[in-house]
Enzyme design. Structure first.
Site, mmCIF file in Angstrom:
data_model
loop_
_atom_site.group_PDB
_atom_site.id
_atom_site.type_symbol
_atom_site.label_atom_id
_atom_site.label_comp_id
_atom_site.label_asym_id
_atom_site.label_seq_id
_atom_site.Cartn_x
_atom_site.Cartn_y
_atom_site.Cartn_z
ATOM 1 N N GLY A 13 0.827 -1.198 0.000
ATOM 2 C CA GLY A 13 0.000 0.000 0.000
ATOM 3 C C GLY A 13 0.863 1.250 0.000
ATOM 4 O O GLY A 13 2.034 1.212 -0.391
ATOM 5 N N LEU A 14 0.290 2.352 0.489
ATOM 6 C CA LEU A 14 1.066 3.596 0.577
ATOM 7 C C LEU A 14 1.891 3.507 1.854
ATOM 8 O O LEU A 14 1.529 4.046 2.883
ATOM 9 C CB LEU A 14 0.128 4.813 0.620
ATOM 10 C CG LEU A 14 0.812 6.182 0.720
ATOM 11 C CD1 LEU A 14 1.759 6.439 -0.423
ATOM 12 C CD2 LEU A 14 -0.215 7.288 0.813
ATOM 13 N N HIS A 15 3.024 2.772 1.790
ATOM 14 C CA HIS A 15 3.763 2.532 3.030
ATOM 15 C C HIS A 15 4.708 3.682 3.347
ATOM 16 O O HIS A 15 4.837 4.635 2.576
ATOM 17 C CB HIS A 15 4.445 1.171 3.021
ATOM 18 C CG HIS A 15 5.373 0.936 1.884
ATOM 19 N ND1 HIS A 15 6.730 0.903 2.035
ATOM 20 C CD2 HIS A 15 5.122 0.711 0.580
ATOM 21 C CE1 HIS A 15 7.279 0.670 0.859
ATOM 22 N NE2 HIS A 15 6.340 0.547 -0.032
ATOM 23 N N ALA A 16 5.336 3.573 4.503
ATOM 24 C CA ALA A 16 5.986 4.738 5.097
ATOM 25 C C ALA A 16 7.025 5.421 4.209
ATOM 26 O O ALA A 16 7.024 6.643 4.083
ATOM 27 C CB ALA A 16 6.620 4.342 6.426
#
Lengths: 85, 540
Positions: A13-16
């Protein structure tokens, strides 16, 4: 005001890390940049707010960009999303 | 003067100030403040100092492990500077008149709780650690707590009860003159790290590290396994002389950088380096290593919140291959488990981890983890001479499975027209089973590397991390030497090369034994290469 949407392709996903890079990129523009998804919306220049959305793979995110440099911002954001996410 | 006795883990002499490291939790005392604005100012000052720490950490990680893994520190820096975090702290201080440490810890914990409650998003759940980490960092600065291992500003003798592999990997060692630990053993990770970067170390002193010693003068005698605190002038002078002599000797070794490794009668043996990160590779090049005999890929996995990506690994392997400029780089695939752990692997707690899920067993059970690494290794092989080596092999079946997965990766790369070089494939001989079966295993691979640390531990059934074993553990056990002889013989019958990559490889008492047995190469930590070369050139 310019809008575009993108479906997240990254496994995590939209990870860090990409979220951090996205904030960095967005902060380079004077336009307001808002990111909206099924969990809510957030200022793309604020990392914690962005992470709180918990955007996962397959999510459709919508960018709304408004300001003097909105065209350049959209071009850069679209390219970034395609490359990293 | 106080004298502390321990075990010598890495030779050398260090003279300098003592810095005590305690990995203690900050205990938060909650109280009300009279001047919230001033308290908020304190927070801002501490935060900016923490940001500077992270900037330094990132630079360090850049040089140690490559760009992508360093991004984690940039991300943490952004979290620290995030207006939402600042607002949360500000509300608590100005609204509740709370003290800064309490407010910071609360803000961190609230965010951590928010993220750990994201039940359908395992990745974001794990981010709670980042919030605890950043609030801890500021809290430590606010409380003037003990040093942070990442930022040591002046040359020091670092004293600790013990250090975990995660702590050692994160440490900026440029200013560490010596390690002194209360626990540990000569084969613990701190000891291995110290040897690999050439820092003096004394371990297993049995003494609790006391912060009262901060700033006191200390002498660490790595050869004698001794630490002297507040030494008298004449003793200090004696050691300063010794240190000078030691440095002079080191200088004379420099001349051996470019000469070949042969005995007087012309017998040859390769001198390779064991490395644990990119800095070590640079040191290996500096010491004139003939290649990298053991590239411990674990550093890419340990001390991380998540798996290293294929790109991150590829960058590191490529960098190593390029730095070695055509010389062989043997990359050992993931050797994690037992005493080296990573939380994200979710390894269950084991009764007996040394004999449980580790190394090749994890890889064969989770082929995706294995394939990611193999892809990175093969892609990097287009940029130099890379070989791949599988750890903890016990049977021909395991070798067969590992090779099959490697073949699949090669095919996938070829199908996508991704370039890779010719990669030799080898195995570690570090279990008695592998040594006993070495004649059969030799038919399957291009090379062997004998890992003497584990081979000794498993042959003698003695835990090398257990300091109490020191009295029983014969490091030159004839049982182990026989297994080595047998392995080399079996390998050479099948034209398979054999190297030694464990601690015994650097033991000058065994050099002649290895040369007599026609071992092809010895792989030792970079700082040992020149003295070992000198020793070999003096042999017949």
């Amino acid at each position: 005001m310019v809008q575009f949407s993108y479906v997240i392709n990254d496994e995590l996903g939209l990870h860090a890390r990409p979220a951090g890079l996205l904030v960095k990129l967005a902060s380079g523009f004077t336009s307001t940049i808002t990111l909206k998804c099924e969990n809510g919306e957030a200022d793309a220049k604020r990392l914690i707010a962005l992470m709180k959305l918990g955007i996962q793979k397959g999510s459709n995110v919508q960018f709304t960009v408004a300001g003097d440099d909105e065209k350049e911002a959209v071009a850069a954001l679209e390219q970034f999303m395609k490359e990293k996410l | 003067m106080e004298e502390i006795k321990g075990q010598s883990a890495a030779e050398g002499i260090a003279i300098g100030k003592i810095l005590v490291y305690k990995n203690q939790q900050i205990t938060v005392d909650e109280h009300k403040v009279d001047d919230p604005d001033k308290e908020f100012e304190r927070f801002i000052t501490a935060r900016d100092k923490s940001v500077n720490e992270l900037v330094r950490l990132k630079e360090l990680a850049d040089s140690k492990t490559g760009k992508e893994s360093a991004e984690i520190f940039t991300m943490q820096k952004m979290l620290l500077l995030d207006p939402d975090f600042e607002d949360a702290v500000k509300d608590e201080i100005t609204g509740q008149h709370s003290n800064a440490v309490f407010a910071v810890k609360k803000a961190g914990k609230d965010l951590a709780d928010f993220f750990s409650a994201m039940e359908d998003n395992e990745y974001m759940q794990q981010r709670c650690a980042d919030f605890l980490d950043i609030s801890d960092r500021i809290a430590r600065v606010l409380e003037n707590a003990d040093c942070n291992l990442n930022t040591i500003d002046e040359p020091v003798i670092l004293m600790a009860d013990d250090l975990t592999p995660g702590e050692t990997i994160q440490m900026d060692t440029t200013n560490v003159l010596a390690f002194v630990t209360g626990g540990g053993s000569v084969n613990s990770h701190t000891a291995i790290l110290a040897r690999s970067i050439g820092i003096t170390a004394v371990v297993n002193t049995g003494i609790e590290a006391d912060t009262k010693l901060n700033g006191h003068m200390g002498i660490v005698d790595g050869d004698g396994g001794m630490v002297l605190i507040d030494p008298e002038d004449e003793i200090l002078e004696k050691y300063e002389e010794k240190l000078k002599k030691y440095n002079d000797e080191k200088k004379s070794l420099e001349e051996l950088k470019t000469v070949s490794t042969v005995t007087r009668s012309g017998r040859k043996i390769g001198l390779y380096a064991n490395v644990g990160n990119i800095q070590d590779v640079v040191r290996a090049v500096d010491s004139g290593a003939d290649g990298i005999g053991l590239f411990r890929s674990e550093f890419l996995y340990i001390g991380k919140a998540d798996f290293p990506s294929e790109e991150e690994q590829f960058e590191s392997y490529k960098k190593a291959a390029e730095l070695m400029n055509g010389k062989e780089v043997i990359i050992r695939t993931l050797d994690i488990g037992a005493d080296k752990k990573a939380d994200y692997l979710n390894l269950g707690k084991e009764e007996n981890p040394a004999m449980g899920m580790r190394a090749i067993r994890i890889c064969l059970k989770n082929p995706e983890i294995f394939k990611t690494q193999l892809r990175a290794i093969y892609r990097a092989s287009a940029f130099g001479t890379i070989s791949v080596m599988f750890p903890m092999i016990t049977s021909a079946n395991e070798v067969g499975r590992a090779l099959q997965i490697t073949d699949e990766v090669k095919k996938e790369l070829s199908d996508k027209s991704i370039r890779y070089g010719e990669v030799k494939r080898g195995i570690m001989i570090e279990t008695p089973a592998a040594a006993v079966m070495s004649d059969v295993l030799a038919e399957k691979v291009d090379f062997f590397s004998i890992g003497t640390n584990d081979l000794t531990q498993y042959t003698l059934a003695m835990d090398r991390q257990n300091p109490e074993m020191s009295e029983f553990l014969d490091t030159h056990s004839p049982a182990v030497l026989r297994l080595i002889e047998m392995t080399v013989r079996n390998a050479h019958e099948k034209n398979v090369k054999v190297g030694i990559c464990g601690e015994l490889g650097a033991d000058p008492k065994l050099t002649e034994f290895f040369i007599n047995n026609e071992v092809d190469d010895l792989s030792v930590s970079a700082p040992k290469i020149l003295s070992l070369r000198k020793h070999i050139r003096e042999l017949e």
